[in-house]
Design a protein around this motif. Structure first.
Motif, PDB file in Angstrom:
ATOM      1  N   ARG A   1     -13.437   4.436  -2.955  1.00 31.98           N
ATOM      2  CA  ARG A   1     -12.823   3.667  -1.865  1.00 31.98           C
ATOM      3  C   ARG A   1     -11.450   3.121  -2.285  1.00 31.98           C
ATOM      4  O   ARG A   1     -10.487   3.166  -1.524  1.00 31.98           O
ATOM      5  CB  ARG A   1     -13.742   2.513  -1.453  1.00 31.98           C
ATOM      6  N   GLN A   2     -11.400   2.617  -3.500  1.00 35.12           N
ATOM      7  CA  GLN A   2     -10.126   2.098  -4.005  1.00 35.12           C
ATOM      8  C   GLN A   2      -9.079   3.202  -4.066  1.00 35.12           C
ATOM      9  O   GLN A   2      -7.917   2.988  -3.697  1.00 35.12           O
ATOM     10  CB  GLN A   2     -10.327   1.476  -5.385  1.00 35.12           C
ATOM     11  N   HIS A   3      -9.494   4.375  -4.520  1.00 39.04           N
ATOM     12  CA  HIS A   3      -8.568   5.513  -4.592  1.00 39.04           C
ATOM     13  C   HIS A   3      -8.060   5.880  -3.198  1.00 39.04           C
ATOM     14  O   HIS A   3      -6.860   6.132  -3.016  1.00 39.04           O
ATOM     15  CB  HIS A   3      -9.277   6.708  -5.238  1.00 39.04           C
ATOM     16  N   LEU A   4      -8.952   5.906  -2.211  1.00 32.27           N
ATOM     17  CA  LEU A   4      -8.556   6.246  -0.844  1.00 32.27           C
ATOM     18  C   LEU A   4      -7.558   5.229  -0.290  1.00 32.27           C
ATOM     19  O   LEU A   4      -6.575   5.597   0.369  1.00 32.27           O
ATOM     20  CB  LEU A   4      -9.792   6.315   0.060  1.00 32.27           C
ATOM     21  N   GLU A   5      -7.809   3.965  -0.558  1.00 26.86           N
ATOM     22  CA  GLU A   5      -6.894   2.925  -0.086  1.00 26.86           C
ATOM     23  C   GLU A   5      -5.522   3.070  -0.736  1.00 26.86           C
ATOM     24  O   GLU A   5      -4.492   2.905  -0.080  1.00 26.86           O
ATOM     25  CB  GLU A   5      -7.477   1.544  -0.382  1.00 26.86           C
ATOM     26  N   GLU A   6      -5.519   3.407  -2.030  1.00 33.57           N
ATOM     27  CA  GLU A   6      -4.245   3.596  -2.726  1.00 33.57           C
ATOM     28  C   GLU A   6      -3.479   4.781  -2.159  1.00 33.57           C
ATOM     29  O   GLU A   6      -2.242   4.812  -2.206  1.00 33.57           O
ATOM     30  CB  GLU A   6      -4.492   3.795  -4.224  1.00 33.57           C
TER      31      GLU A   6
END
Length: 260
Positions: free
Chosen positions: A144-149
């Motif tokens: 999820r963090q990667h997608l947000e980044e």
């Protein structure tokens, strides 16, 4: 313990741990032994950095390092993939999917169980000038963090628990988890979120086509009432992602006269 296994342990023990780095021994490891030493260090999360001349970790690998020095085989990446069912979609498979997808400029598209957004990234790159809605759903916090980044719009975590949006999606493209019939349940949920006239393209294991599981049988019977297409993907399509499971691509359109 074999002499070779003992030699590998000795090489690992001769490495030097300094904070979040593992430095190789001061001597040159024999070529016959080095691949296993490399595999052991990379298995606990190390990445070779030429500038540092060391394997670098995101945090101190002290406990894991002690375990491999005792001869334990550890593969964090494989364990992570097994736990999360994260097997990314490679370019050859994406190229197959693209042949079956048309995306209008004002489309609403969803990638459920998006992982790190391989599908969403591929189609965003294909249509960089579109002002369209591209949503992702992902359970794993790291992903999820990667997608947000990467700038993707996250609309949910657990896809099977995700509320239906007010308006359905024109396009849903997915590579859901396969284990224990999850791909069938995800498929059914995707159809509920598809707008009338929309198309979904779903990568699935081939097991549901012959399985005696009631959910798989119900899906086979239900599909007979709709226009759909099943494309067998080449064997080994997900080998680089860590699995050799046989897979297929299922294309399904929702009738225009079906209510959302």
């Amino acid at each position: 313990m074999t002499a070779h296994a003992k030699a590998i342990q000795d090489h690992l023990a001769a490495c030097r741990l300094n904070d979040n780095k593992i430095f190789l021994p001061d001597y040159q490891i024999p070529a016959s032994d080095f691949p296993q030493v490399k595999r052991a260090i990379e298995g606990i999360g190390g990445t070779w950095t030429t500038r540092e001349q060391a394997y670098v970790f995101t945090a101190s690998p002290d406990a894991l390092y002690q375990r491999i020095c005792r001869g334990e085989a550890i593969n964090l990446e494989r364990s992570y993939r097994k736990k999360t069912q994260f097997f990314w979609t490679g370019r050859p498979v994406l190229d197959v999917i693209e042949q079956y997808i048309f995306i209008p400029r004002d489309a609403r598209m969803l990638e459920p169980s998006a992982g790190r957004g391989a599908i969403a990234s591929y189609f965003r790159d294909l249509y960089p000038n579109y002002s369209w809605q591209l949503d992702c759903c992902e359970l794993d916090q790291e992903n999820r963090q990667h997608l947000e980044e990467q700038g993707f719009n996250l609309v949910g975590s657990d896809f099977l628990e995700m509320p239906r949006p007010e308006r359905g999606y024109h396009v849903i493209i997915a590579n859901p988890p396969f284990s224990k019939g999850q791909d069938v349940r995800h498929f059914n949920r995707m159809y509920q979120m598809l707008a009338p006239g929309g198309r979904m393209a779903v990568i699935m294991s081939t097991g549901w086509r012959t399985s005696a599981d009631p959910e798989a049988k119900d899906l086979r019977d239900w599909l007979d009432y709709f226009f759909h297409e099943i494309i067998d993907l080449p064997r080994g399509s997900f080998k680089e992602a860590g699995t050799n499971i046989d897979t297929c691509l299922v294309i399904l359109d929702k009738p225009l006269d079906e209510a959302y």
